[in-house]
Design a protein around this motif. Structure first.
Motif, PDB file in Angstrom:
ATOM      1  N   LEU A   1       0.563  -1.159   0.339  1.00 44.38           N
ATOM      2  CA  LEU A   1      -0.098  -0.192   0.187  1.00 44.38           C
ATOM      3  C   LEU A   1       0.748   1.572   0.210  1.00 44.38           C
ATOM      4  O   LEU A   1       1.487   1.541   0.843  1.00 44.38           O
ATOM      5  CB  LEU A   1      -0.623  -0.406   1.111  1.00 44.38           C
ATOM      6  N   LEU A   2       0.813   1.425  -1.476  1.00 46.32           N
ATOM      7  CA  LEU A   2       1.845   2.921  -1.439  1.00 46.32           C
ATOM      8  C   LEU A   2       0.895   4.291  -1.458  1.00 46.32           C
ATOM      9  O   LEU A   2      -0.699   4.091  -1.486  1.00 46.32           O
ATOM     10  CB  LEU A   2       3.247   2.744  -2.345  1.00 46.32           C
ATOM     11  N   GLU A   3       1.880   5.171  -0.616  1.00 49.28           N
ATOM     12  CA  GLU A   3       1.030   6.643  -1.300  1.00 49.28           C
ATOM     13  C   GLU A   3       0.836   6.888  -2.564  1.00 49.28           C
ATOM     14  O   GLU A   3      -0.508   7.438  -2.835  1.00 49.28           O
ATOM     15  CB  GLU A   3       2.224   7.920  -0.868  1.00 49.28           C
ATOM     16  N   ALA A   4       1.302   6.516  -3.289  1.00 50.74           N
ATOM     17  CA  ALA A   4       0.890   7.109  -4.629  1.00 50.74           C
ATOM     18  C   ALA A   4      -0.396   6.564  -5.265  1.00 50.74           C
ATOM     19  O   ALA A   4      -1.422   6.625  -6.351  1.00 50.74           O
ATOM     20  CB  ALA A   4       2.177   6.808  -5.802  1.00 50.74           C
ATOM     21  N   ASP A   5      -0.564   5.163  -4.486  1.00 51.37           N
ATOM     22  CA  ASP A   5      -1.733   4.398  -4.593  1.00 51.37           C
ATOM     23  C   ASP A   5      -3.264   4.952  -3.943  1.00 51.37           C
ATOM     24  O   ASP A   5      -4.294   4.774  -4.202  1.00 51.37           O
ATOM     25  CB  ASP A   5      -2.111   2.595  -4.060  1.00 51.37           C
ATOM     26  N   LEU A   6      -2.751   6.022  -3.190  1.00 53.61           N
ATOM     27  CA  LEU A   6      -4.611   6.322  -2.919  1.00 53.61           C
ATOM     28  C   LEU A   6      -5.270   7.322  -3.156  1.00 53.61           C
ATOM     29  O   LEU A   6      -4.603   7.579  -3.752  1.00 53.61           O
ATOM     30  CB  LEU A   6      -4.041   7.601  -1.668  1.00 53.61           C
ATOM     31  N   ALA A   7      -6.678   7.196  -3.431  1.00 56.25           N
ATOM     32  CA  ALA A   7      -7.257   8.500  -3.726  1.00 56.25           C
ATOM     33  C   ALA A   7      -6.912   9.715  -3.062  1.00 56.25           C
ATOM     34  O   ALA A   7      -6.817   9.773  -1.742  1.00 56.25           O
ATOM     35  CB  ALA A   7      -9.225   7.566  -3.378  1.00 56.25           C
ATOM     36  N   LYS A   8      -7.549  10.773  -3.738  1.00 66.10           N
ATOM     37  CA  LYS A   8      -7.219  11.775  -2.976  1.00 66.10           C
ATOM     38  C   LYS A   8      -7.578  11.856  -1.312  1.00 66.10           C
ATOM     39  O   LYS A   8      -7.898  13.030  -1.305  1.00 66.10           O
ATOM     40  CB  LYS A   8      -7.653  12.795  -4.188  1.00 66.10           C
ATOM     41  N   ASP A   9      -8.969  11.546  -1.275  1.00 70.09           N
ATOM     42  CA  ASP A   9      -9.737  11.029  -0.508  1.00 70.09           C
ATOM     43  C   ASP A   9     -10.016   9.816   0.535  1.00 70.09           C
ATOM     44  O   ASP A   9     -10.371   9.171  -0.187  1.00 70.09           O
ATOM     45  CB  ASP A   9     -11.175  12.219  -0.153  1.00 70.09           C
ATOM     46  N   PRO A  10     -10.032   9.974   1.318  1.00 63.87           N
ATOM     47  CA  PRO A  10     -10.760   8.891   2.316  1.00 63.87           C
ATOM     48  C   PRO A  10     -11.767   7.915   2.494  1.00 63.87           C
ATOM     49  O   PRO A  10     -11.927   6.326   2.233  1.00 63.87           O
ATOM     50  CB  PRO A  10     -10.515   9.014   4.156  1.00 63.87           C
ATOM     51  N   VAL A  11     -12.719   8.976   1.943  1.00 64.76           N
ATOM     52  CA  VAL A  11     -13.871   8.350   1.405  1.00 64.76           C
ATOM     53  C   VAL A  11     -14.155   7.295  -0.242  1.00 64.76           C
ATOM     54  O   VAL A  11     -14.530   6.291   0.308  1.00 64.76           O
ATOM     55  CB  VAL A  11     -15.690   9.001   1.719  1.00 64.76           C
ATOM     56  N   THR A  12     -13.589   8.284  -0.992  1.00 63.55           N
ATOM     57  CA  THR A  12     -13.636   7.830  -2.239  1.00 63.55           C
ATOM     58  C   THR A  12     -12.244   6.463  -2.477  1.00 63.55           C
ATOM     59  O   THR A  12     -13.030   4.582  -2.726  1.00 63.55           O
ATOM     60  CB  THR A  12     -12.839   8.677  -3.341  1.00 63.55           C
ATOM     61  N   GLN A  13     -11.270   6.221  -1.352  1.00 65.51           N
ATOM     62  CA  GLN A  13     -10.948   5.185  -0.723  1.00 65.51           C
ATOM     63  C   GLN A  13     -11.193   4.431  -0.206  1.00 65.51           C
ATOM     64  O   GLN A  13     -11.146   3.071  -0.168  1.00 65.51           O
ATOM     65  CB  GLN A  13      -9.042   5.358  -0.408  1.00 65.51           C
ATOM     66  N   PHE A  14     -12.242   5.111   1.270  1.00 68.08           N
ATOM     67  CA  PHE A  14     -12.658   3.437   1.359  1.00 68.08           C
ATOM     68  C   PHE A  14     -13.782   2.599   0.311  1.00 68.08           C
ATOM     69  O   PHE A  14     -13.845   1.627   0.269  1.00 68.08           O
ATOM     70  CB  PHE A  14     -14.099   3.917   2.524  1.00 68.08           C
ATOM     71  N   THR A  15     -14.287   3.366  -0.500  1.00 73.93           N
ATOM     72  CA  THR A  15     -15.066   3.183  -1.378  1.00 73.93           C
ATOM     73  C   THR A  15     -14.157   1.586  -2.458  1.00 73.93           C
ATOM     74  O   THR A  15     -15.143   0.265  -2.217  1.00 73.93           O
ATOM     75  CB  THR A  15     -15.768   3.632  -2.376  1.00 73.93           C
ATOM     76  N   VAL A  16     -13.551   2.021  -2.968  1.00 71.75           N
ATOM     77  CA  VAL A  16     -12.624   0.761  -3.703  1.00 71.75           C
ATOM     78  C   VAL A  16     -12.068   0.041  -2.578  1.00 71.75           C
ATOM     79  O   VAL A  16     -12.345  -1.130  -2.788  1.00 71.75           O
ATOM     80  CB  VAL A  16     -11.523   1.808  -3.843  1.00 71.75           C
ATOM     81  N   TRP A  17     -11.771  -0.072  -1.393  1.00 73.99           N
ATOM     82  CA  TRP A  17     -11.590  -1.261  -0.771  1.00 73.99           C
ATOM     83  C   TRP A  17     -12.813  -2.005  -0.609  1.00 73.99           C
ATOM     84  O   TRP A  17     -12.789  -3.075  -0.141  1.00 73.99           O
ATOM     85  CB  TRP A  17     -10.597  -0.743   0.759  1.00 73.99           C
ATOM     86  N   PHE A  18     -13.665  -1.154  -0.123  1.00 73.27           N
ATOM     87  CA  PHE A  18     -15.386  -1.595   0.950  1.00 73.27           C
ATOM     88  C   PHE A  18     -15.867  -2.837  -0.719  1.00 73.27           C
ATOM     89  O   PHE A  18     -16.192  -4.334  -0.698  1.00 73.27           O
ATOM     90  CB  PHE A  18     -16.402  -1.089   1.005  1.00 73.27           C
ATOM     91  N   ASN A  19     -15.549  -2.275  -1.875  1.00 74.71           N
ATOM     92  CA  ASN A  19     -15.955  -2.814  -3.114  1.00 74.71           C
ATOM     93  C   ASN A  19     -15.156  -4.198  -3.722  1.00 74.71           C
ATOM     94  O   ASN A  19     -15.897  -5.519  -3.768  1.00 74.71           O
ATOM     95  CB  ASN A  19     -15.649  -2.228  -4.228  1.00 74.71           C
TER      96      ASN A  19
END
Length: 219
Positions: free
Chosen positions: A22-40
Motif C-alpha cells: 500500500l503506497l502513497e501513490a496508490d491512494l485516492a485523494k480523499d478517504p471516502v473514495t479510498q474506503f469505497t474502493v476497498w469496500f467494493n
C-alpha cells in the motif's frame, strides 16, 4: 479428572500476513473514495458482512465501550449507522459525541479505522431508512429498549407480539422517537494492509483544513 478449563492455545494461531504493498501513490485523494474502493474489493472477495464495523464510544467519565454494528451509508458527509438513542452507545454519544469505527476485513488482510465526531442524521433521513427495513425489524425497534434489563426472553417475545398485533400492516409502523441514525464525520481515517514480518503498511488521512494530509505510520 481435572476439569479446570485450559487457557487458549495462542501459539497455534501464529500466522503471516502478505498483501499487495500500500503506497502513497496508490491512494485516492480523499478517504471516502479510498474506503469505497476497498469496500467494493472486500465485497468482491466474499468477505463476510463487509459492512460490519466495531463501534467504540466513551462516556463523559472516560468509560469505554465497543460493539459491532452495521454501516448503512457512506458519503463525503460521513459514515452512517442506526440504533436506539437510549442504548448504551446512544447515551455515550449524547455525553461524548466522538467515536471510532473499525472494519476488520481479515480474509483480505486489511482493516480500516475511522475516528471522528458524531451527529444525529435528520429525522427525514431516519424515516426513509426505517421504511426500507423489513417489517420484523421495524417491530423489533419498538419492542427492544436496547441495553435495558429485561425480566426474561418470554417477556421480550410477548412485547414483540403485542406490538405486531397493534401494527399488522407494515406501512403503519411509525418511526420510534427513541430510534434513529448517527453520522460519524471523519477526522482521521487509517488504511492498514498486512505485510510479511509484521512490517505492515499503515497510511492515515488526517483532516488538514478543507483537505486531507496523508501520513505513513510505523507498523
Amino acid at each position: 479428572m481435572d476439569a479446570t478449563p485450559r487457557p487458549p492455545a495462542m501459539a497455534g494461531l501464529r500466522r503471516t500476513y502478505e498483501g499487495e504493498p500500500l503506497l502513497e501513490a496508490d491512494l485516492a485523494k480523499d478517504p471516502v473514495t479510498q474506503f469505497t474502493v476497498w469496500f467494493n474489493e472486500a465485497v468482491a472477495a466474499g468477505v463476510p458482512e463487509p459492512n460490519a464495523m466495531v463501534l467504540a464510544t466513551s462516556s463523559s467519565g472516560g468509560r469505554p465501550s465497543a460493539r459491532t454494528v452495521l454501516l448503512k451509508g457512506c458519503s463525503d458527509e460521513g459514515f452512517v449507522f442506526y440504533t436506539n438513542y437510549e442504548s448504551r452507545k446512544g447515551r455515550d454519544l449524547s455525553e461524548n459525541p466522538r467515536a471510532c469505527l473499525l472494519f476488520p476485513w481479515h480474509p483480505i488482510r486489511r482493516q480500516v479505522r475511522v475516528e471522528g465526531r458524531v451527529v444525529r442524521v435528520s429525522r427525514e433521513e431516519t424515516a426513509a431508512y426505517f421504511s426500507s427495513r423489513p417489517y420484523g425489524s421495524r417491530i423489533g425497534a419498538w419492542a427492544s429498549r436496547q441495553s435495558a434489563v429485561v425480566p426474561s426472553r418470554e417477556a421480550l417475545d410477548a412485547r414483540y407480539e403485542e406490538l405486531a398485533a397493534r401494527w399488522p400492516d407494515p406501512d403503519d409502523v411509525p418511526v420510534p422517537e427513541f430510534w434513529g441514525g448517527y453520522r460519524v464525520i471523519p477526522m482521521e481515517v487509517e488504511f492498514w494492509q498486512g505485510q510479511l514480518d509484521r512490517m505492515h503498511d499503515r497510511l492515515r488521512y488526517r483532516r488538514d483544513g478543507a483537505g486531507w494530509k496523508v501520513e505513513r505510520l510505523a507498523p
